[in-house]
Design a protein around this motif. Structure first.
Motif, mmCIF file in Angstrom:
data_model
loop_
_atom_site.group_PDB
_atom_site.id
_atom_site.type_symbol
_atom_site.label_atom_id
_atom_site.label_comp_id
_atom_site.label_asym_id
_atom_site.label_seq_id
_atom_site.Cartn_x
_atom_site.Cartn_y
_atom_site.Cartn_z
ATOM 1 N N GLU A 160 0.808 -1.218 0.000
ATOM 2 C CA GLU A 160 0.000 0.000 0.000
ATOM 3 C C GLU A 160 0.843 1.271 0.000
ATOM 4 O O GLU A 160 0.453 2.281 -0.580
ATOM 5 C CB GLU A 160 -0.952 -0.013 1.201
ATOM 6 N N SER A 161 1.998 1.253 0.638
ATOM 7 C CA SER A 161 2.846 2.444 0.684
ATOM 8 C C SER A 161 4.244 2.183 0.121
ATOM 9 O O SER A 161 5.173 2.960 0.353
ATOM 10 C CB SER A 161 2.969 2.954 2.127
ATOM 11 N N ARG A 253 -3.006 -3.038 -10.566
ATOM 12 C CA ARG A 253 -3.811 -2.347 -9.558
ATOM 13 C C ARG A 253 -3.292 -2.579 -8.143
ATOM 14 O O ARG A 253 -3.643 -1.842 -7.221
ATOM 15 C CB ARG A 253 -5.268 -2.812 -9.648
ATOM 16 N N GLN A 256 0.923 0.818 -6.009
ATOM 17 C CA GLN A 256 0.379 2.171 -5.894
ATOM 18 C C GLN A 256 1.273 3.262 -6.445
ATOM 19 O O GLN A 256 0.796 4.326 -6.828
ATOM 20 C CB GLN A 256 0.067 2.463 -4.421
ATOM 21 N N ARG A 257 2.576 3.032 -6.491
ATOM 22 C CA ARG A 257 3.482 4.057 -7.008
ATOM 23 C C ARG A 257 4.812 3.429 -7.391
ATOM 24 O O ARG A 257 5.150 2.328 -6.944
ATOM 25 C CB ARG A 257 3.707 5.167 -5.981
ATOM 26 N N ASN A 283 -0.784 3.524 -12.091
ATOM 27 C CA ASN A 283 -0.125 4.106 -10.925
ATOM 28 C C ASN A 283 1.392 4.218 -11.061
ATOM 29 O O ASN A 283 2.056 4.722 -10.146
ATOM 30 C CB ASN A 283 -0.445 3.285 -9.674
#
Length: 310
Positions: A160-161, A253, A256-257, A283
């Motif tokens: 997620e991060s 998907r 995230q980055r 993303n």
């Protein structure tokens, strides 16, 4: 005629048995380095961690097919980085006199060793249990890019991060630069023996790009010796082809980055197919690198996005 048929049959039997022997025989290790850090044996893979109390950023690296984690060492030599390096299943750990640390979380994945899914599960164990900073980058080269994406598919919560750098990666719906017929794949154990005699030759010179960098030459000379058994390398090849064909671009998907780094002169993977797939990753930034081989971090390290320390 019967004699000729008998001789042909005998030759086929000899080739089949010789191939089986080559698949199973131990491949001698050629490259090792001194290492100060922790080593964790996890199933048939290994995780290495170099950390300190001042570390502000964690980088987790995953090597490509026939490579080892020394591919990344110079690029991430900053002592402020907590560097976690994966050695994929049944590859030699490039460490002289390794000593392993035991851990209760080091469980064997429920996948076949040699597959992208197996190594992805190992990567997730590293992310879950060894990362000690809040800022994390996962950097996968070639097959290691697919391992990173597959890890995100298995555990999207861990990503997620996380910043993901996919360098000249095996991607969903990607393709090799040149299609290899089935008979050539079957004969790979014999090809590997020939490759070990001359890792850089006129026959494969175009694959490597520029060889002016002495470290790049050194690493390439070790490629045909980094796997522990040819059978694992054959599994790698079959699984990479299957994974590219069967994995949908919806897997993007789960990240995230980050960035997908596409070298224009890649002669291992098809850069056009790589770009086509990468454009489906909403993303991730796409970085096209002109006049660069498959080995971006060695040819043009400045093309890799700079690490932002927290």
């Amino acid at each position: 005629m019967e004699t000729l048929i008998g001789l042909i049959g005998l030759a086929i039997v000899v080739v089949v048995y010789l191939r089986q022997w080559l698949l199973k025989k131990d491949i001698p290790q050629q490259q090792t380095t001194s290492y100060r850090g922790e080593l964790y044996q996890v199933g048939e893979a290994c995780i290495a961690r170099r950390t300190n109390t001042e570390a502000r950023t964690t980088v987790v690296v995953v090597h490509g097919f026939v490579e080892n984690f020394m591919y990344f060492t110079e690029h991430y030599d900053d002592p402020a980085i907590e560097l976690i390096k994966l050695t994929c299943a049944d590859y030699h750990v490039p460490v002289s006199q390794p000593t392993y640390t035991t851990a209760n979380w080091a469980r064997t994945p429920d996948y076949r060793a040699g597959t992208i899914a197996y190594d992805a599960a190992i990567l997730n164990l590293a992310l879950e249990h060894l990362v000690t900073t809040r800022q994390v980058r996962v950097h996968g080269h070639s097959r290691g890019g697919a391992v990173a994406l597959e890890a995100a598919r298995q555990r999207p919560d861990l990503f997620e991060s996380v910043e993901v750098i996919l360098e000249a990666p095996v991607l969903p719906q990607g393709k090799p630069y040149a299609q290899v017929p089935a008979i050539a794949r079957w004969l790979f154990p014999f090809f590997l023996v020939a490759w070990q005699q001359q890792p850089i030759s006129d026959r494969n010179r175009a694959v490597w790009g520029s060889l002016e960098n002495p470290r790049k030459r050194e690493l390439i000379w070790g490629f045909p010796f980094n796997g522990r058994h040819c059978s694992t390398l054959v599994t790698n090849i079959k699984d990479m082809n299957r994974w590219m064909a069967e994995t949908g671009t919806d897997s993007y998907r789960c990240v995230q980055r980050g960035a997908i780094v596409v070298p224009a002169r890649d002669r291992v993977l098809d850069p056009r197919a790589m770009l086509s797939s990468a454009r489906q990753a909403e993303n991730l930034q796409i970085i096209e690198v002109e006049e660069c081989s498959h080995f971006v971090i060695l040819d043009q390290p400045e093309a890799i996005p700079p690490l932002q320390h927290g």
